[in-house]
Design a protein around this motif. Structure first.
Motif, PDB file in Angstrom:
ATOM      1  N   PHE A 127       0.913  -1.181  -0.023  1.00  0.00           N
ATOM      2  CA  PHE A 127       0.037   0.170  -0.076  1.00  0.00           C
ATOM      3  C   PHE A 127       0.976   1.283   0.026  1.00  0.00           C
ATOM      4  O   PHE A 127       0.806   2.075  -0.718  1.00  0.00           O
ATOM      5  N   ILE A 128       1.732   1.163   0.938  1.00  0.00           N
ATOM      6  CA  ILE A 128       2.684   2.350   0.976  1.00  0.00           C
ATOM      7  C   ILE A 128       3.573   2.781  -0.375  1.00  0.00           C
ATOM      8  O   ILE A 128       3.729   3.771  -0.780  1.00  0.00           O
ATOM      9  N   GLY A 129       4.221   1.398  -0.776  1.00  0.00           N
ATOM     10  CA  GLY A 129       4.839   1.846  -1.913  1.00  0.00           C
ATOM     11  C   GLY A 129       4.123   2.120  -3.258  1.00  0.00           C
ATOM     12  O   GLY A 129       4.482   3.104  -3.868  1.00  0.00           O
ATOM     13  N   HIS A 130       2.686   1.641  -3.402  1.00  0.00           N
ATOM     14  CA  HIS A 130       2.098   2.335  -4.448  1.00  0.00           C
ATOM     15  C   HIS A 130       1.640   3.719  -4.117  1.00  0.00           C
ATOM     16  O   HIS A 130       1.536   4.592  -5.074  1.00  0.00           O
ATOM     17  N   ARG A 131       1.263   3.946  -3.121  1.00  0.00           N
ATOM     18  CA  ARG A 131       0.964   5.346  -2.886  1.00  0.00           C
ATOM     19  C   ARG A 131       1.973   6.411  -3.034  1.00  0.00           C
ATOM     20  O   ARG A 131       1.823   7.343  -3.450  1.00  0.00           O
ATOM     21  N   LEU A 132       3.021   5.771  -2.960  1.00  0.00           N
ATOM     22  CA  LEU A 132       4.519   6.744  -3.125  1.00  0.00           C
ATOM     23  C   LEU A 132       4.814   6.587  -4.704  1.00  0.00           C
ATOM     24  O   LEU A 132       5.998   7.361  -4.849  1.00  0.00           O
TER      25      LEU A 132
ATOM     26  N   ARG B 210      -1.723  -7.423  -5.129  1.00  0.00           N
ATOM     27  CA  ARG B 210      -1.055  -6.498  -6.570  1.00  0.00           C
ATOM     28  C   ARG B 210       0.346  -6.232  -6.237  1.00  0.00           C
ATOM     29  O   ARG B 210       0.820  -5.101  -6.577  1.00  0.00           O
ATOM     30  N   CYS B 211       1.255  -6.888  -5.939  1.00  0.00           N
ATOM     31  CA  CYS B 211       2.454  -6.846  -6.209  1.00  0.00           C
ATOM     32  C   CYS B 211       2.782  -6.762  -7.522  1.00  0.00           C
ATOM     33  O   CYS B 211       2.239  -7.375  -8.454  1.00  0.00           O
ATOM     34  N   ASP B 212       3.803  -5.947  -8.032  1.00  0.00           N
ATOM     35  CA  ASP B 212       3.987  -5.488  -9.566  1.00  0.00           C
ATOM     36  C   ASP B 212       4.783  -6.712 -10.127  1.00  0.00           C
ATOM     37  O   ASP B 212       4.416  -7.343 -11.130  1.00  0.00           O
ATOM     38  N   LEU B 213       5.901  -7.087  -9.335  1.00  0.00           N
ATOM     39  CA  LEU B 213       6.905  -8.127  -9.916  1.00  0.00           C
ATOM     40  C   LEU B 213       7.135  -9.239  -8.758  1.00  0.00           C
ATOM     41  O   LEU B 213       7.038  -8.791  -7.613  1.00  0.00           O
TER      42      LEU B 213
END
Length: 609
Positions: A552-557, A579-582
């Motif tokens: 959540f934090i990673g995507h919001r940033l 919903r991890c990207d990789l």
């Protein structure tokens, strides 16, 4: 016994001067029969001129004391330098006996006999270093040379020429002190301590007594110096020395062996007794804080023990083994104690030999890069590659990166290792680009030591440019703690790379115990969730919660989120749900050598729409 021992230390320059003086004065005391052959007035004039030249020369030598003595050794001449050297004014010295003025008691009779032997038998007094006596009674070291004038007449005169050696002797004493003692604490240094300990061990060996060596290292002393300054650090060392001396028995030895390290030896004390009593006695030196500039500062020390004869039979071996034990104690935290165990030393020797082999491996192409794909969590398509270093020696089994990379950090080889990885990864990326593989980034790992080195990131940029690559072709991975410990200069260099398009990932995210507020300060583009959370996430709700928060934090940033260590379908389902990207892990691909990765990439290229 004669007081003047023969030696070869007379100085040639003084000997030439004295020979000239002798010839000049001998002309003054020529026989009357010779003088009668020339004009009396001329003789008187030459005599006066010679006497004047003689006196002028003697008075022009401010650091050379010259005295003249008659047949009975009474003073007939006393120059100003003699006043300064021996303390007697000229008027007080005139007419007094040599042996009553400047000759120490034990030398008096030998001096009288030596003078009489010269006058009566022609036995010269050789030049030599002597220790004469000042008016105050203090010793005066001199180099003394003697000349006898009118030696075969009824009134021979002896002149003593004394060069003050006080400065040289003081310099020799200072040098002797410096070679044996620590200038700050006045404790014996390592060399002196080792010599004294060997003598003590000889006595213990003859008497069948044990002995324990204790090695003491002040914890975090570098930080004390950096925070307070070296002068304040010195105050702590001086005070600690005072406290340790207070706890030292009469037969014990103590030394300051380096900046913040002390070593002590306790004869008659075995290791078990030392652990029970001596260690606690020494530790009590740290019970009270150390006052520096009016502020009380707590200090601790790590301790290591070695025992004679079990852990060594000579001084250097006992000191080394106590040091090894101390280093192991420091791993246990501040103020810890560790006794020596042989496997500590065996492991050090193994690590040292491994470091030598690693240096050989760098020079002889025993290293290689394997590449582990990072795939899309949705499609499974390879998006990026992480370059992972492998070492497969020609003469043995592969060495784990978990062992040789920390070893490279400790041994100072990490920069050479890092430069090799940069060159290899950039060269491989350029080769794949030339073969038509596009849009795949290779990420390389940089250690804290590499990042702190001022020129590492500049060398990376230069390597990328040299191979004709773009900044986005090579990314870097840094652990969380590397960024937390980075100073402003490091952050500035990282920001420059970031703005040029270099991808910067935080590896092992969640294990560095950092504040999340750091994320807004660091120039990063991706978070890699540590494999420990992925491994336990399906079963542990706490790990799932941490993963969810990180995503959540990673995507919001606006950061890319990578899940590391995915090995099972259950783990893959979890990271997809979040919903991890990789995804990176054995479920899709292990780290692979170049040839196998190349087949994957070309196969993916062939099946591309």
């Amino acid at each position: 016994m004669r007081p003047f021992h023969r030696g070869q230390r007379g100085k040639a320059a003084w000997q030439r001067i004295l020979r000239w003086l002798g010839r000049a004065c001998d002309r003054v005391v020529e026989r009357r029969s010779d003088a009668a052959q020339i004009d009396v007035a001329l003789v008187q004039r030459r005599y006066q001129e010679s006497e004047q030249r003689f006196r002028s020369l003697l008075e022009s030598l401010p650091r050379v004391a010259v005295q003249g003595y008659d047949r009975q050794r009474r003073v007939i001449y006393w120059n100003e330098a003699s006043v300064r050297l021996y303390g007697y004014p000229a008027e007080e010295a005139m007419g007094r006996l040599l042996e009553d003025l400047i000759i120490p008691g034990p030398m008096r009779q030998p001096v009288i006999e030596a003078h009489r032997a010269w006058v009566e038998q022609g036995q010269e007094i050789p030049a030599e270093e002597l220790e004469l006596r000042h008016r105050s009674g203090e010793p005066v070291p001199v180099f003394s040379h003697h000349v006898m004038l009118g030696e075969h007449t009824d009134n021979p005169l002896m002149f003593c020429v004394d060069v003050d050696l006080s400065d040289q002797k003081r310099a020799h004493r200072d040098l002797a002190f410096a070679t044996r003692f620590d200038q700050l604490t006045h404790l014996p240094n390592r060399q002196a301590f080792e010599a004294d300990l060997d003598e003590l061990l000889d006595r213990c060996r003859r008497q069948g007594r044990p002995l324990t060596v204790l090695y003491l290292d002040i914890d975090r002393f570098v930080e004390i110096n950096d925070a307070l300054g070296y002068a304040q650090g010195d105050q702590i060392l001086i005070e600690l020395t005072r406290r340790l001396r207070h706890r030292q028995r009469a037969g014990d030895l103590m030394s300051r062996v380096s900046s913040d390290e002390f070593v002590m030896a306790f004869p008659g004390v075995g290791e078990a007794e030392a652990c029970r009593t001596v260690v606690e006695h020494i530790r009590s030196a740290f019970d009270r804080p150390f006052e520096v500039d009016g502020i009380a500062r707590p200090v601790t020390a790590s301790l290591g023990l070695s025992a004679f004869p079990d852990h060594g039979r000579v001084a250097w071996e006992l000191i080394r083994n106590a040091d090894v034990a101390k280093n192991r104690a420091k791993l246990d935290g501040q103020g810890a104690l560790q006794g020596f165990q042989q496997h500590f030393h065996d492991e050090l020797v193994r690590q040292h030999r491994l470091a030598e082999r690693l240096e050989h491996a760098i020079a002889n192409c025993e290293l290689s890069l394997h590449y582990q794909p990072q795939v899309s969590a949705v499609s499974g398509r390879i998006e990026n590659l992480e370059a992972l270093l492998r070492w497969e020696p020609a003469d043995g089994e592969a060495v784990s990166p978990a062992e040789f990379i920390p070893l490279a950090e400790r041994s100072g080889l990490i920069e050479r290792l890092g430069d090799w990885v940069m060159e290899e990864a950039c060269g491989q990326q350029a080769a794949w680009r030339a073969a038509g593989v596009e849009a795949l980034r290779i990420d390389i790992n940089l250690s804290g030591r590499q990042v702190r080195a001022p020129e590492t990131l500049e060398r990376l940029e230069a390597c990328v440019a040299r191979h004709g690559l773009e900044p986005q072709d090579i990314g870097i991975e840094l652990t969380e703690n590397v960024l937390i410990e980075a100073n402003e200069a490091v952050l500035t260099r990282l920001r420059r790379l970031y703005h040029r398009g270099v991808r910067i990932a935080i590896d092992d995210f969640g294990t560095g115990y950092s504040s999340l507020s750091y994320l807004k300060l660091f120039p990063v583009t991706a978070l890699k969730i540590d494999r420990s959370f992925v491994r336990d996430g399906p079963q542990q709700s706490e790990d799932r919660a941490i993963m969810e928060a990180a995503v959540f934090i990673g995507h919001r940033l606006g950061l890319e989120v990578v899940a590391e260590g995915v090995e099972t379908g259950e783990q893959l389902a979890l990271v997809r749900e979040m919903r991890c990207d990789l995804v990176q892990g054995y479920y899709f691909h292990r780290p692979l050598p170049v040839a196998e990765v190349q087949r994957l990439l070309f196969g993916q290229l062939e099946h591309a729409p």
